[in-house]
Scaffold this active site. Structure first.
Site, short mmCIF file in Angstrom:
data_model
loop_
_atom_site.label_atom_id
_atom_site.label_comp_id
_atom_site.label_asym_id
_atom_site.label_seq_id
_atom_site.Cartn_x
_atom_site.Cartn_y
_atom_site.Cartn_z
N PRO A 26 0.81 -1.21 0.00
CA PRO A 26 0.00 0.00 0.00
C PRO A 26 0.85 1.28 0.00
CG PRO A 26 0.03 -0.98 2.18
CD PRO A 26 0.76 -1.92 1.28
N ASP A 58 5.00 -3.68 -15.11
CA ASP A 58 3.65 -3.37 -14.65
C ASP A 58 3.24 -1.97 -15.06
OD1 ASP A 58 1.22 -3.92 -13.54
OD2 ASP A 58 1.85 -3.66 -11.45
#
Ligand SMILES: *[C@@H]1O[C@H](CO)[C@@H](O)[C@H](O)[C@H]1NC(C)=O
Ligand SMILES: *[C@@H]1O[C@H](CO)[C@@H](O)[C@H](O)[C@H]1NC(C)=O
Ligand SMILES: *[C@@H]1O[C@H](CO)[C@@H](O)[C@H](O)[C@H]1NC(C)=O
Ligand SMILES: *[C@@H]1O[C@H](CO)[C@@H](O)[C@H](O)[C@H]1NC(C)=O
Ligand SMILES: *[C@@H]1O[C@H](CO)[C@@H](O)[C@H](O)[C@H]1NC(C)=O
Ligand SMILES: *[C@@H]1O[C@H](CO)[C@@H](O)[C@H](O)[C@H]1NC(C)=O
Ligand SMILES: *[C@@H]1O[C@H](CO)[C@@H](O)[C@H](O)[C@H]1NC(C)=O
Ligand SMILES: *[C@@H]1O[C@H](CO)[C@@H](O)[C@H](O)[C@H]1NC(C)=O
Ligand SMILES: *[C@@H]1O[C@H](CO)[C@@H](O)[C@H](O)[C@H]1NC(C)=O
Ligand SMILES: *[C@@H]1O[C@H](CO)[C@@H](O)[C@H](O)[C@H]1NC(C)=O
Length: 806
Positions: free
Chosen positions: A502, A614
């Protein structure tokens, strides 16, 4: 658009207001315009103010400089600190080249003593650095400057030390008390016998603290707030600093309490935050352990230990650790220059004070021999610096003020010992005891490594072996600081969930906004590997890559601290219905080209080839000017380890952006990134997500749809309908074509990023006709299988792939 225009108006209005204020206040005075009490000068940028002030318990008045743009009154400089004005009002004048403070009777209570010049073109100006300078109106050089005569405070760019040309020494001296600016007991000044050491003196002669002597590479430790420098050459020797960020206010003060303090202004709380104090612990106190002892820290407790070959003067057992030997230690057997002797290396210590010493310019072997030849020589250390050349320093007599330093100060001390004391073969029984002690010390040291670093808020120096050896400093953050900055990693501060953990928004005490990525436990690797990887990432610097500010390693906790991007990620702009229309074509093209540049850098221009793995809209962040910055780069490398350019079983990536060879076979290369870039480009042009793309006519994803439109000659239908402004049609079509070329099925058919940039940039380059793209899917309504380029896959077949859809 209307919003933009009205805010522009507002800003120009505010700017004109500010301008008015600056015009009204002066930053200079001249011979015909003295300054009387009540008047002030304000520096051109509004940072500092000069005027008369008094402390509250007296009628004494002083001429001083203070910060103008903060609410706390903080005096940074006092002119007449020991000759205050009493009684009737005084004034500040320029007289015959002197800046003088006169009382009402016209008597000078203070003068800059800068000369005997009668020119009327001499002016005194308060600069935005806080420096009050006296100069000819049309000249750049100063006749006099307040920075040469510091009071108790070192501001950014001020120098503490020596100017050999004019024989000037600048140092800081405390006020007498909180209310009394007259010269106090404590001073901090540079001692240049041998190498520069900066000492805190009490009553002019008693050392209370000594900085680390900078022997070799003169490079002070870096940190997040300011950049320190130490200059030592034939002209000058000084310490100075500048803040990393020009807007950070920081000051270094010799407090009347006897502590050196570093403060930083907190824009949020509107007060000064104390960053650190020196001396900061018992081991920092000058010669706390007495002669020939090392101050060590074990389990937060500090104590003294005799150097090898020395015993406590008081006759205590030398193996006992938790005792202060204020009496210090003494030689077990004095050297007599005839027994076999050698040297024991003491690693990573603050080297002893330069009291009785000699600098030698010769090979280290000769230094050893020289030391052995003189019976009073007790130690040596090697030096390497631009001034003294390579050589060494020899110590004679007692060794004073040594402490262990674990993170920096790669200086090693070689102390002279008897041969029997080096790696003794006698007294085996005592060794068993000693080993136990050493082991416990070692483990405690290791635990303290992090603590020690945190305490000073200083960076860690990592050595990177990437071709050549070099030192590079990456600031480290304290976990407590990051936790406070992010409200204990509050849910409300969470701004995203990257591939590896996160991300939280936070604000440091200086007001700087950061994004802290808390790496998830699954992505753990060894500490050293982690550090090395972080170093590599930190070295990647490009305007289209998000900048890594530092890292935080504490116990199990691993965090990466990035600059915060106020405009968030690209996906909210291109896919969000509300903000989508804001992105005009120019903006979109700028973003496409920026991403391409960042990617080219990762693939080719950085020293390593980095495959992002990514790339997706949510990993493209936008700065305040809507320039794109790639985030999460290099993490792929970190967690792929040596599997790069190979086949991997664990596929990390995002559904919809993965190239077929990667998604299906786990093969990846720079061309897999080119594929993802192509998807991203088409998403930016169309304003639609590849993955969630729906069309009433077909079950294709965006790629399939784009290809269908392209071969039907209707590619313009792909263009985002919300793009209201006019745009060069051919440019958009060219982009679509480049996008399709990037998503070709076979990696070798896809262009490299440098060709992509070329194709985007030059109108004249002829583009190849794209073929059918790779990995375009047709979904079947039941959702159990998908068709990828004509081949049907059951959902269980791709379940091994770790797909992170968002
Ligand atoms: C001194 O400063 C005042 C006010 O700025 C200005 O009017 C005057 O011309 C200056 N005098 C000289 C000699 O420069
Ligand atoms: C100085 O004055 C301020 C307010 O005027 C007061 O808060 C402060 O306590 C005073 N300090 C001393 C040492 O008297
Ligand atoms: C204020 O001044 C008086 C007399 O000069 C002195 O006795 C007192 O200690 C001072 N107080 C402070 C807070 O400096
Ligand atoms: C100006 O400074 C010089 C020394 O530089 C000194 O001799 C002279 O007395 C000073 N003049 C005044 C008015 O203070
Ligand atoms: C200053 O200069 C004047 C002439 O320029 C000279 O008469 C005077 O003695 C000088 N004063 C000092 C203190 O040097
Ligand atoms: C310290 O030195 C300053 C000037 O260098 C002098 O004025 C002061 O009296 C000295 N203080 C003591 C305690 O010796
Ligand atoms: C000196 O230290 C005291 C206590 O730490 C602090 O309150 C004070 O503001 C400091 N003085 C300066 C000039 O920073
Ligand atoms: C600064 O302000 C904050 C918030 O108002 C407060 O918690 C903190 O104690 C203050 N620090 C100092 C040194 O006054
Ligand atoms: C020198 O010291 C060593 C060890 O202390 C001793 O064995 C030797 O006899 C001494 N030599 C002389 C000449 O004193
Ligand atoms: C040893 O070194 C010291 C310090 O440099 C010096 O005073 C002394 O004369 C030297 N002794 C010998 C025997 O060289």
């Amino acid at each position: 658009m209307r919003f933009l225009r009205s805010s522009t108006l507002l800003w120009s209005f505010l700017a004109s207001l500010l301008l008015l204020e600056f015009c009204a206040s002066m930053d200079s005075l001249n011979q015909s315009r003295p300054m009387s009490e009540g008047d002030t000068l304000i520096s051109a940028g509004g940072k500092f103010q000069l005027g008369f002030f008094s402390t509250n318990n007296s009628s004494n008045r002083y001429l001083g400089i203070w910060f103008h743009n903060i609410p706390a009154s903080t005096i940074v400089w006092v002119a007449n600190r020991d000759k205050p004005l009493g009684g009737s009002p005084g004034s500040l004048k320029i007289e015959q080249g002197n800046l003088t403070i006169e009382d009402s009777s016209g008597e000078a209570v203070w003068s800059s003593n800068s000369g005997n010049l009668s020119s009327s073109s001499i002016i005194a100006t308060l600069l935005d650095s806080g420096n009050l300078v006296l100069k000819y109106d049309n000249s750049e050089s100063y006749l006099w400057q307040s920075f040469d005569h510091p009071t108790d405070m070192l501001l950014a760019e001020m120098k503490l030390g020596w100017d050999f040309k004019v024989g000037l020494e600048r140092h800081i001296r405390s006020w007498t008390s909180m209310e009394d600016p007259s010269p106090g007991r404590f001073s901090y000044r540079m001692d240049i016998r041998g190498f520069p050491q900066i000492r805190l003196f009490e009553s002019n002669t008693t050392s209370r603290y000594r900085s680390i002597p900078h022997f070799g590479s003169i490079q002070a430790t870096n940190n997040l707030v300011f950049i320190p420098t130490l200059v030592y050459d034939s002209q000058e020797a000084y310490y100075s600093y500048v803040p990393h960020d020009q807007n950070t206010l920081t000051r270094f003060v010799m407090n009347y309490t006897g502590k050196l303090q570093r403060y930083m202004w907190n824009n949020q709380a509107l007060n000064w935050t104390l960053l650190y104090e020196l001396p900061s612990d018992s081991c920092d106190e000058y010669a706390k352990c007495g002669p020939n002892a090392v101050c060590v820290t074990v389990n937060s407790l500090q104590s003294c230990k005799c150097l090898t070959g020395y015993v406590p003067k008081s006759g205590q057992d030398s193996d006992t650790l938790n005792l202060w030997y204020s009496g210090g230690c003494t030689r077990k057997n004095p050297f007599n220059c005839s027994g076999p002797e050698g040297f024991k290396r003491v690693k990573k210590v603050k080297l002893p004070d330069l009291l009785q010493f000699e600098m030698i310019n010769s090979l280290i072997q000769e230094c050893e021999q020289m030391c052995l030849r003189n019976c009073t020589c007790t130690a040596y250390a090697s030096t390497s610096d631009s001034r003294g050349g390579r050589g060494c320093v020899l110590w004679f007599g007692d060794l004073l003020d040594i402490r262990e330093i674990n993170d920096y100060g790669n200086e090693d001390l070689f102390i002279r010992v008897m041969a029997s004391e080096i790696e003794g073969n006698s007294k085996r029984r005592k060794w068993v005891l000693a080993v136990a002690v050493v082991l416990s010390v070692a483990s405690a040291m290791f635990c303290l490594w992090a603590f020690w670093r945190r305490r000073k808020g200083e960076g860690v120096r990592f050595n990177v072996h990437a071709g050549e050896q070099e030192n590079f400093e990456l600031p480290t953050f304290d976990v407590v600081m990051i936790s406070q900055a992010t409200n204990n990693f509050s849910h409300y501060n969470k701004i995203g969930e990257g591939g590896f953990g996160p991300v939280y928004k936070g604000q440091l005490p200086n007001g700087q906004e950061i994004a802290a990525k808390r790496l998830s436990e699954t992505s753990r690797q060894g500490l050293n590997e982690f550090k090395n990887e972080v170093m590599l990432i930190a070295k990647l610097q490009h305007r289209n890559l998000v900048k890594l500010l530092g890292c935080c390693i504490e116990g199990e906790e691993r965090m990466l601290v990035y600059e915060y991007m106020p405009n968030g990620s690209l996906d909210t702009f291109i896919f969000g219905t509300k903000r989508g229309s804001c992105l005009a074509w120019r903006r979109r093209l700028n973003i496409i080209v920026g991403i391409a540049r960042g990617l080219l850098y990762l693939h080719r221009d950085s020293r390593l080839t980095i495959i992002h793995r990514d790339l997706k809209a949510s990993n493209m962040l936008l700065d305040s000017e809507m320039n794109p910055k790639i985030s999460d780069f290099g993490m792929a490398r970190t967690f792929a380890g040596d599997q790069l350019l190979e086949k991997t079983k664990r596929i990390v990536g995002t559904y919809g952006y993965m190239s077929p060879e990667y998604a299906v076979d786990g093969l990846f290369s720079v061309k897999s990134d080119v594929f993802s870039f192509g998807v991203l480009l088409l998403e930016i042009v169309s304003g639609k997500r590849n993955r969630e793309f729906h069309h009433t006519d077909n079950h294709f994803n965006l790629l399939g749809h784009a290809w269908k439109l392209w071969i039907e000659g209707k590619a313009h239908e792909l263009i985002d309908a919300r793009m209201e402004d006019s745009f060069p049609f051919s440019e958009v079509m060219r982009c679509i074509q480049v996008g399709l070329l990037c998503v070709q099925k076979r990696p070798e058919d896809r262009p490299t990023m440098s060709s992509v940039l070329l194709m985007l940039d030059s109108v004249s380059a002829t583009l190849l006709q794209p073929q059918e793209p790779g990995f375009y899917m047709e979904r079947f309504p039941n959702g159990n299988s998908i068709v990828i380029n004509g081949r049907e896959y059951g959902s269980n077949e791709i379940s091994e792939t770790q797909l992170q859809g968002r």
